[in-house]
Design a protein around this motif. Structure first.
Motif, PDB file in Angstrom:
ATOM      1  N   UNK A 165       3.401  -4.755   2.625  1.00 23.29           N
ATOM      2  CA  UNK A 165       4.740  -4.957   2.095  1.00 23.29           C
ATOM      3  C   UNK A 165       4.845  -4.423   0.678  1.00 23.29           C
ATOM      4  N   UNK A 166       6.037  -3.982   0.355  1.00 25.16           N
ATOM      5  CA  UNK A 166       6.353  -3.530  -0.998  1.00 25.16           C
ATOM      6  C   UNK A 166       7.776  -4.001  -1.305  1.00 25.16           C
ATOM      7  N   UNK A 314       4.795  -4.140  -5.512  1.00 21.43           N
ATOM      8  CA  UNK A 314       5.082  -5.390  -6.226  1.00 21.43           C
ATOM      9  C   UNK A 314       4.143  -5.516  -7.422  1.00 21.43           C
ATOM     10  N   UNK A 315       4.684  -5.608  -8.641  1.00 19.86           N
ATOM     11  CA  UNK A 315       3.797  -5.766  -9.799  1.00 19.86           C
ATOM     12  C   UNK A 315       3.191  -7.170  -9.842  1.00 19.86           C
ATOM     13  N   UNK A 316       1.968  -7.251 -10.275  1.00 22.21           N
ATOM     14  CA  UNK A 316       1.330  -8.545 -10.499  1.00 22.21           C
ATOM     15  C   UNK A 316       1.658  -9.027 -11.902  1.00 22.21           C
ATOM     16  N   UNK A 317       1.903 -10.318 -12.054  1.00 21.15           N
ATOM     17  CA  UNK A 317       2.235 -10.842 -13.376  1.00 21.15           C
ATOM     18  C   UNK A 317       1.093 -10.632 -14.357  1.00 21.15           C
ATOM     19  N   UNK A 318      -0.136 -10.662 -13.835  1.00 22.37           N
ATOM     20  CA  UNK A 318      -1.310 -10.482 -14.690  1.00 22.37           C
ATOM     21  C   UNK A 318      -1.643  -9.018 -14.940  1.00 22.37           C
ATOM     22  N   UNK A 319      -0.852  -8.113 -14.344  1.00 24.53           N
ATOM     23  CA  UNK A 319      -1.059  -6.676 -14.537  1.00 24.53           C
ATOM     24  C   UNK A 319      -1.478  -5.972 -13.268  1.00 24.53           C
ATOM     25  N   UNK A 320      -1.136  -4.700 -13.162  1.00 17.00           N
ATOM     26  CA  UNK A 320      -1.475  -3.926 -11.980  1.00 17.00           C
ATOM     27  C   UNK A 320      -0.535  -4.225 -10.817  1.00 17.00           C
ATOM     28  N   UNK A 321      -1.002  -3.922  -9.623  1.00 15.32           N
ATOM     29  CA  UNK A 321      -0.187  -4.109  -8.428  1.00 15.32           C
ATOM     30  C   UNK A 321      -0.709  -5.291  -7.624  1.00 15.32           C
ATOM     31  N   UNK A 322       0.198  -6.073  -7.082  1.00 15.52           N
ATOM     32  CA  UNK A 322      -0.188  -7.250  -6.302  1.00 15.52           C
ATOM     33  C   UNK A 322      -0.712  -6.837  -4.939  1.00 15.52           C
ATOM     34  N   UNK A 323      -1.676  -7.576  -4.398  1.00 15.25           N
ATOM     35  CA  UNK A 323      -2.125  -7.300  -3.032  1.00 15.25           C
ATOM     36  C   UNK A 323      -1.019  -7.610  -2.031  1.00 15.25           C
ATOM     37  N   UNK A 324      -1.101  -6.988  -0.885  1.00 17.34           N
ATOM     38  CA  UNK A 324      -0.194  -7.289   0.211  1.00 17.34           C
ATOM     39  C   UNK A 324      -0.927  -8.112   1.252  1.00 17.34           C
ATOM     40  N   UNK A 325      -0.174  -8.843   2.055  1.00 17.61           N
ATOM     41  CA  UNK A 325      -0.767  -9.493   3.208  1.00 17.61           C
ATOM     42  C   UNK A 325      -1.318  -8.420   4.147  1.00 17.61           C
ATOM     43  N   UNK A 385       3.253   1.559   0.055  1.00 24.12           N
ATOM     44  CA  UNK A 385       2.594   0.753   1.078  1.00 24.12           C
ATOM     45  C   UNK A 385       1.092   1.042   1.110  1.00 24.12           C
ATOM     46  N   UNK A 386       0.738   2.301   0.905  1.00 24.31           N
ATOM     47  CA  UNK A 386      -0.677   2.650   0.859  1.00 24.31           C
ATOM     48  C   UNK A 386      -1.356   1.932  -0.307  1.00 24.31           C
ATOM     49  N   UNK A 387      -0.657   1.849  -1.446  1.00 27.78           N
ATOM     50  CA  UNK A 387      -1.217   1.162  -2.615  1.00 27.78           C
ATOM     51  C   UNK A 387      -1.395  -0.331  -2.336  1.00 27.78           C
ATOM     52  N   UNK A 388      -0.393  -0.939  -1.700  1.00 33.96           N
ATOM     53  CA  UNK A 388      -0.470  -2.363  -1.392  1.00 33.96           C
ATOM     54  C   UNK A 388      -1.549  -2.642  -0.351  1.00 33.96           C
ATOM     55  N   UNK A 389      -1.658  -1.740   0.623  1.00 30.86           N
ATOM     56  CA  UNK A 389      -2.607  -1.941   1.707  1.00 30.86           C
ATOM     57  C   UNK A 389      -4.049  -1.821   1.216  1.00 30.86           C
ATOM     58  N   UNK A 390      -4.243  -1.013   0.171  1.00 27.14           N
ATOM     59  CA  UNK A 390      -5.592  -0.829  -0.370  1.00 27.14           C
ATOM     60  C   UNK A 390      -6.177  -2.134  -0.904  1.00 27.14           C
ATOM     61  N   UNK A 391      -5.298  -3.084  -1.311  1.00 29.44           N
ATOM     62  CA  UNK A 391      -5.758  -4.367  -1.845  1.00 29.44           C
ATOM     63  C   UNK A 391      -5.437  -5.526  -0.902  1.00 29.44           C
ATOM     64  N   UNK A 392      -5.094  -5.208   0.330  1.00 28.24           N
ATOM     65  CA  UNK A 392      -4.573  -6.223   1.248  1.00 28.24           C
ATOM     66  C   UNK A 392      -5.561  -7.348   1.506  1.00 28.24           C
ATOM     67  N   UNK A 393      -5.013  -8.549   1.680  1.00 29.77           N
ATOM     68  CA  UNK A 393      -5.798  -9.739   1.989  1.00 29.77           C
ATOM     69  C   UNK A 393      -5.145 -10.463   3.165  1.00 29.77           C
ATOM     70  N   UNK A 394      -5.906 -11.347   3.789  1.00 31.15           N
ATOM     71  CA  UNK A 394      -5.409 -12.061   4.966  1.00 31.15           C
ATOM     72  C   UNK A 394      -5.400 -13.564   4.710  1.00 31.15           C
TER      73      UNK A 394
END
Length: 442
Positions: A165-166, A314-325, A385-394
């Motif tokens: 998701x983005x 989605x930006x992370x409040x602590x910096x960088x990009x937030x992970x996606x589900x 989406x590729x950026x979010x998916x690179x950090x994805x978590x479940x």
């Protein structure tokens, strides 16, 4: 602990719940193997005269219907079987699966969310399809995409399209208001407030999701702070939502409403509700994926097309990009299928490189094959989406997670109690932590 078969709660929850009308797997009396073989021999193709019922989840749209029509035509030509396609709206999914697993009429093949596989496998509702990943194109599906699908060394569903998701935003509004694409959380907040100032107080600058799929947003914000929902320690799940890292993401999540970016009257809206408001000029930004674009065009009666929309990570409040589900849609053989060989052949076709590639590209998902996925980083439309998916978590890989996530809406209730001033964050999350542990350790 294994859930007692057929004991799944059927309370209505918005995004992954199944329906009330029982659907037969075929309109014809079941044939014996000898009758089916004789019919096939007389008619030509192996499965001539047989019917395969396929469930697709969600509401149909022109692109999805076209894809299914062409896939089914190809399978009918190859197999000789007739495909009976049924669309199951998301609010009906849980009830439909539950009724079918309890012995009611159901599908032969079904689409299924990847995080739902452990639950329905625990209900003995899915048939193993391990052999399909040991030959053909499917051998190239990355093993990390089979994590939720592999239980006790058996594969119970095949990935069809991966999900990340983005932030979907009104590109035309950004241009009109001189808003740059936010790179930080503070910039996102400023953009949301500017949208509200210009478009009206009833507009959500960034929409709060408090419905059945709320944890896709909450998870992204909590994970970006280093938080977790629960971790397995030995043979027990230990809740982690009282950890300061999770609490930081939870504060950002509830702050969408308490800081005024999203309306307090819409605390239970899910992605479908938000999509409809977005289509009617009542939302500036929200977290979703490309699969919402066809629905937005329909909901807006053609007034809001993709050329006015775009995505950013989605930006992370602590910096960088937030992970996606780490989500995605799978396809599985239902354990009650009349002819599991026929059903498996359908999966084999649907998840090969051609048809799985089309399912992803035409449905707003990410492709499951590495070569196609690698191309996305250079595609401006797909790069977020590729950026979010690179950090994805479940979410926690436990069959009972659906109960915590959707049926009992543990964290949604916690967030509402904080936003409505009925509990402090510490009180709400302490209660939620106990509920999560109790549910996961049943």
């Amino acid at each position: 602990m294994k859930i007692t078969k057929f004991a799944v709660t059927t309370a209505t929850t918005a995004a992954l719940a199944l329906g009330l009308t029982a659907c037969g797997s075929t309109d014809e009396p079941a044939k014996t193997e000898s009758q089916a073989g004789a019919s096939a021999a007389a008619s030509g193709p192996k499965y001539a005269g047989q019917t395969l019922t396929v469930w697709r989840l969600g509401d149909s749209n022109p692109a999805a219907q076209k894809y299914m029509d062409e896939l089914n035509a190809a399978f009918e030509k190859e197999s000789g079987a007739q495909v009976k396609l049924e669309w199951i709206p998301w609010p009906q999914v849980n009830d439909k699966f539950t009724a079918s697993a309890a012995g009611g009429a159901g599908p032969d093949v079904t689409e299924i969310g990847n995080d739902q596989v452990p639950l329905w496998q625990s209900q003995e509702a899915l048939s193993p399809v391990t052999a399909l990943v040991e030959a053909g194109d499917q051998t190239e599906i990355p093993k990390n995409l089979l994590g939720l699908e592999t239980i006790d060394n058996e594969v119970y569903a095949l990935p069809w399209g991966a999900g990340a998701r983005a932030v979907l935003y009104r590109k035309d509004w950004f241009a009109d208001l001189g808003i740059e694409i936010p790179k930080t959380w503070d910039e996102l907040v400023a953009a949301a407030k500017k949208i509200q100032a210009e478009k009206g107080k009833d507009v959500d600058g960034f929409a709060f999701n408090g419905g059945s799929d709320a944890n896709h947003l909450l998870g992204a914000l909590a994970w970006s702070e280093g938080g977790e929902y629960a971790l397995k320690e030995g043979d027990k799940w230990v809740g982690k939502v009282t950890d300061p890292k999770f609490k930081a993401g939870f504060a950002t999540y509830t702050g969408l409403v308490t800081d005024g970016l999203s309306g307090k009257s819409r605390l239970t809206q899910n992605t479908v509700d938000i999509r409809k408001r977005f289509a009617n000029n009542k939302v500036g930004m929200y977290l979703t994926a490309g699969w919402d674009l066809p629905g937005i065009e329909v909901d807006s009666k053609g007034k809001l097309k993709a050329d006015k929309l775009a995505f950013f990570p989605l930006p992370a409040k602590s910096g960088g990009e937030a992970p996606s589900f780490f989500g995605g849609n799978d396809i599985a053989v239902w354990d009650g299928a009349k002819n599991k060989e026929l059903a498996a052949d359908y999966l084999k076709l649907a998840t090969n490189k051609e048809w799985a590639g089309r399912y992803a590209s035409e449905g707003g998902l990410l492709p499951i094959y590495p070569e196609a996925l690698a191309k996305l980083s250079s595609d401006p439309a797909q790069a977020p989406f590729a950026a979010a998916f690179a950090k994805a978590k479940a979410f926690p890989a436990d069959p009972n997670w659906t109960e915590a996530n959707e049926t009992k809406a543990v964290l949604q209730n916690a967030a509402r109690s904080v936003i409505e001033g009925k509990a402090t964050p510490d009180e709400a999350l302490t209660k939620a932590n106990g509920e999560i542990e109790e549910i996961l350790n049943q």
